[in-house]
Motif scaffolding. Sequence first.
Motif, PDB file in Angstrom:
ATOM      1  N   ARG A  46      46.454  77.159 -79.199  1.00  0.00           N
ATOM      2  CA  ARG A  46      46.156  75.733 -79.336  1.00  0.00           C
ATOM      3  C   ARG A  46      44.645  75.496 -79.319  1.00  0.00           C
ATOM      4  O   ARG A  46      44.110  74.733 -80.146  1.00  0.00           O
ATOM      5  N   ALA A  47      43.953  76.153 -78.380  1.00  0.00           N
ATOM      6  CA  ALA A  47      42.502  75.971 -78.278  1.00  0.00           C
ATOM      7  C   ALA A  47      41.781  76.501 -79.512  1.00  0.00           C
ATOM      8  O   ALA A  47      40.792  75.910 -79.973  1.00  0.00           O
ATOM      9  N   MET A  48      42.259  77.605 -80.061  1.00  0.00           N
ATOM     10  CA  MET A  48      41.649  78.141 -81.278  1.00  0.00           C
ATOM     11  C   MET A  48      41.789  77.166 -82.439  1.00  0.00           C
ATOM     12  O   MET A  48      40.836  76.918 -83.183  1.00  0.00           O
ATOM     13  N   GLN A  49      42.982  76.605 -82.582  1.00  0.00           N
ATOM     14  CA  GLN A  49      43.203  75.658 -83.673  1.00  0.00           C
ATOM     15  C   GLN A  49      42.382  74.391 -83.487  1.00  0.00           C
ATOM     16  O   GLN A  49      41.865  73.830 -84.450  1.00  0.00           O
ATOM     17  N   GLU A  50      42.254  73.951 -82.228  1.00  0.00           N
ATOM     18  CA  GLU A  50      41.427  72.777 -81.959  1.00  0.00           C
ATOM     19  C   GLU A  50      39.955  73.042 -82.280  1.00  0.00           C
ATOM     20  O   GLU A  50      39.208  72.118 -82.606  1.00  0.00           O
ATOM     21  N   ALA A  51      39.546  74.307 -82.191  1.00  0.00           N
ATOM     22  CA  ALA A  51      38.171  74.683 -82.507  1.00  0.00           C
ATOM     23  C   ALA A  51      37.976  74.947 -84.003  1.00  0.00           C
ATOM     24  O   ALA A  51      36.886  75.346 -84.421  1.00  0.00           O
ATOM     25  N   GLY A  52      39.024  74.734 -84.791  1.00  0.00           N
ATOM     26  CA  GLY A  52      38.933  74.924 -86.232  1.00  0.00           C
ATOM     27  C   GLY A  52      39.111  76.346 -86.693  1.00  0.00           C
ATOM     28  O   GLY A  52      38.826  76.673 -87.854  1.00  0.00           O
ATOM     29  N   MET A  53      39.616  77.215 -85.815  1.00  0.00           N
ATOM     30  CA  MET A  53      39.842  78.605 -86.190  1.00  0.00           C
ATOM     31  C   MET A  53      41.220  78.781 -86.818  1.00  0.00           C
ATOM     32  O   MET A  53      42.137  77.997 -86.546  1.00  0.00           O
ATOM     33  N   LYS A  54      41.370  79.796 -87.642  1.00  0.00           N
ATOM     34  CA  LYS A  54      42.674  80.149 -88.186  1.00  0.00           C
ATOM     35  C   LYS A  54      43.392  81.021 -87.156  1.00  0.00           C
ATOM     36  O   LYS A  54      42.870  82.079 -86.780  1.00  0.00           O
ATOM     37  N   SER A  55      44.565  80.590 -86.706  1.00  0.00           N
ATOM     38  CA  SER A  55      45.284  81.390 -85.711  1.00  0.00           C
ATOM     39  C   SER A  55      46.774  81.126 -85.806  1.00  0.00           C
ATOM     40  O   SER A  55      47.208  80.060 -86.270  1.00  0.00           O
ATOM     41  N   THR A  56      47.550  82.103 -85.349  1.00  0.00           N
ATOM     42  CA  THR A  56      49.005  82.011 -85.327  1.00  0.00           C
ATOM     43  C   THR A  56      49.519  82.633 -84.038  1.00  0.00           C
ATOM     44  O   THR A  56      49.119  83.743 -83.679  1.00  0.00           O
ATOM     45  N   PHE A  57      50.386  81.906 -83.342  1.00  0.00           N
ATOM     46  CA  PHE A  57      51.050  82.447 -82.155  1.00  0.00           C
ATOM     47  C   PHE A  57      52.150  83.396 -82.608  1.00  0.00           C
ATOM     48  O   PHE A  57      52.994  83.038 -83.428  1.00  0.00           O
ATOM     49  N   ARG A  58      52.152  84.612 -82.076  1.00  0.00           N
ATOM     50  CA  ARG A  58      53.157  85.614 -82.426  1.00  0.00           C
ATOM     51  C   ARG A  58      54.039  85.882 -81.206  1.00  0.00           C
ATOM     52  O   ARG A  58      53.591  86.435 -80.203  1.00  0.00           O
ATOM     53  N   ALA A  59      55.292  85.475 -81.301  1.00  0.00           N
ATOM     54  CA  ALA A  59      56.216  85.570 -80.172  1.00  0.00           C
ATOM     55  C   ALA A  59      56.841  86.957 -80.087  1.00  0.00           C
ATOM     56  O   ALA A  59      57.296  87.506 -81.093  1.00  0.00           O
ATOM     57  N   THR A  60      56.880  87.496 -78.867  1.00  0.00           N
ATOM     58  CA  THR A  60      57.473  88.812 -78.652  1.00  0.00           C
ATOM     59  C   THR A  60      58.595  88.787 -77.621  1.00  0.00           C
ATOM     60  O   THR A  60      59.181  89.828 -77.319  1.00  0.00           O
ATOM     61  N   GLY A  61      58.898  87.619 -77.069  1.00  0.00           N
ATOM     62  CA  GLY A  61      59.950  87.492 -76.062  1.00  0.00           C
ATOM     63  C   GLY A  61      60.868  86.337 -76.375  1.00  0.00           C
ATOM     64  O   GLY A  61      60.581  85.503 -77.241  1.00  0.00           O
ATOM     65  N   GLN A  62      61.990  86.266 -75.646  1.00  0.00           N
ATOM     66  CA  GLN A  62      63.018  85.297 -75.991  1.00  0.00           C
ATOM     67  C   GLN A  62      62.525  83.854 -75.934  1.00  0.00           C
ATOM     68  O   GLN A  62      62.817  83.050 -76.827  1.00  0.00           O
ATOM     69  N   THR A  63      61.770  83.488 -74.905  1.00  0.00           N
ATOM     70  CA  THR A  63      61.326  82.104 -74.782  1.00  0.00           C
ATOM     71  C   THR A  63      60.307  81.768 -75.857  1.00  0.00           C
ATOM     72  O   THR A  63      60.353  80.690 -76.459  1.00  0.00           O
ATOM     73  N   GLY A  64      59.382  82.688 -76.101  1.00  0.00           N
ATOM     74  CA  GLY A  64      58.397  82.462 -77.152  1.00  0.00           C
ATOM     75  C   GLY A  64      59.055  82.277 -78.501  1.00  0.00           C
ATOM     76  O   GLY A  64      58.634  81.430 -79.304  1.00  0.00           O
ATOM     77  N   ILE A  65      60.103  83.050 -78.778  1.00  0.00           N
ATOM     78  CA  ILE A  65      60.815  82.919 -80.051  1.00  0.00           C
ATOM     79  C   ILE A  65      61.512  81.567 -80.135  1.00  0.00           C
ATOM     80  O   ILE A  65      61.520  80.927 -81.193  1.00  0.00           O
ATOM     81  N   MET A  66      62.111  81.112 -79.022  1.00  0.00           N
ATOM     82  CA  MET A  66      62.746  79.795 -79.026  1.00  0.00           C
ATOM     83  C   MET A  66      61.722  78.697 -79.316  1.00  0.00           C
ATOM     84  O   MET A  66      62.014  77.725 -80.019  1.00  0.00           O
ATOM     85  N   ILE A  67      60.524  78.833 -78.789  1.00  0.00           N
ATOM     86  CA  ILE A  67      59.479  77.826 -78.975  1.00  0.00           C
ATOM     87  C   ILE A  67      58.898  77.887 -80.380  1.00  0.00           C
ATOM     88  O   ILE A  67      58.742  76.871 -81.050  1.00  0.00           O
ATOM     89  N   ALA A  68      58.565  79.101 -80.825  1.00  0.00           N
ATOM     90  CA  ALA A  68      57.919  79.263 -82.127  1.00  0.00           C
ATOM     91  C   ALA A  68      58.901  79.216 -83.287  1.00  0.00           C
ATOM     92  O   ALA A  68      58.531  78.894 -84.418  1.00  0.00           O
ATOM     93  N   GLY A  69      60.172  79.566 -83.023  1.00  0.00           N
ATOM     94  CA  GLY A  69      61.168  79.596 -84.085  1.00  0.00           C
ATOM     95  C   GLY A  69      61.248  80.926 -84.808  1.00  0.00           C
ATOM     96  O   GLY A  69      62.085  81.103 -85.689  1.00  0.00           O
ATOM     97  N   LYS A  70      60.393  81.866 -84.440  1.00  0.00           N
ATOM     98  CA  LYS A  70      60.440  83.188 -85.071  1.00  0.00           C
ATOM     99  C   LYS A  70      59.669  84.183 -84.210  1.00  0.00           C
ATOM    100  O   LYS A  70      58.880  83.806 -83.340  1.00  0.00           O
ATOM    101  N   GLY A  71      59.905  85.458 -84.458  1.00  0.00           N
ATOM    102  CA  GLY A  71      59.245  86.510 -83.694  1.00  0.00           C
ATOM    103  C   GLY A  71      60.125  87.742 -83.624  1.00  0.00           C
ATOM    104  O   GLY A  71      61.158  87.827 -84.298  1.00  0.00           O
TER     105      GLY A  71
END
Length: 363
Positions: free
Chosen positions: A185-210
């Motif tokens: 979130r902070a990277m995107q707010e700073a104008g950087m290109k970034s993507t959250f990559r989920a590796t666990g069950q909760t992260g996948i539920m939040i991100a929708g993929k991983g």
Amino acid sequence: MVLKIEASLTQVPAGTGMSPLTTIQLREPYLILIGAEDDPTYAKTGFGIVQWQPEKVAGQYRFPGCTVDLGVPDISIEEAREMGVGSLIIGVAPVGGTVPGVWWQVIEEAARAGLDIVSGLHLKLADHPAVEAAAAGSGARLIDIRVPPSTLPVGTGIKRIGKRVLMVGTDCAIGKKYSALALNRAMQEAGMKSTFRATGQTGIMIAGKGIPIDAVVADFVSGAAELLSPDNDPDHWDVIEGQGSLFHPGYSGVSLGLLHGSQADAFVVCHDASRKTIAGWDHYALPSISECIEQHVLMGSRTNPDIRCVGISVNTSALQADSRQKYLADLSAETGLPCVDPLIDGCAAIVDYIQEQFRGVKA
């Protein structure tokens, strides 16, 4: 009907920012099953969803006497059905990835009421005939999150275009997911290109993929990590959720495979200011922050010789307000790195440090 998360191994062109992973759509809103869990550490799935997607949570289901509270309304299965709740999410992640037998009565009731059942545990929902029959009768879906792609490569160690920052920890369940989400979130707010990559069950539920890394056969963990963060634009950052800990007597293997496959250019150490021993393994002391940094540089340099630590993310919730800032300031002075509590301070200081450290560095 059983829905499994699968990933296609179709090659994705560099620079697209895409990942060859299936996108999962969960029916909203959610009822989170906490049951009788009495340790907040093992209710991290429920807490994570409430923290990062509160607008999607209708309430929690707890057994009488349950001491863990997500801070959302307690509602029954019948109330959830009347409210139009879409999914019952098993909100715990206990050691071994199973839940007590009595919980299945509630899960079956929810499936019969038409709620999709979402599980991030190692068990498979379809292995419970009563639940499968209830879902078939109501049209509810059984969604197992911890199902890795059916075909995964062995890690190659070949350098990929783009940048990657991995969350690592002095222990499990210590804030790696929270830190990754906050940093992204902070990277995107700073104008950087970034993507959250989920590796666990909760992260996948939040991100929708991983990819659920700890469900991958050991030989393919590093390959799965490579698949998770493919070639991208030279100035794009993959913010990779960590798993386990190199210092954990039970889960260190998954951490090393993820470290090697991620080929991390940078890593953030996640820590709990109040924790002294490995959670659930009280006979093992936590490593020092300096030891954690040294070991990750040593091990990570095998696939990325330029790996470096870029910050410390600390859960300071157990500290008194007047001692929190001193703790972080002292840790920063000791390590020479930005030290933040991501839920209080955000991660702007770590983003600034990353931009300074990697200014002009080629992919």
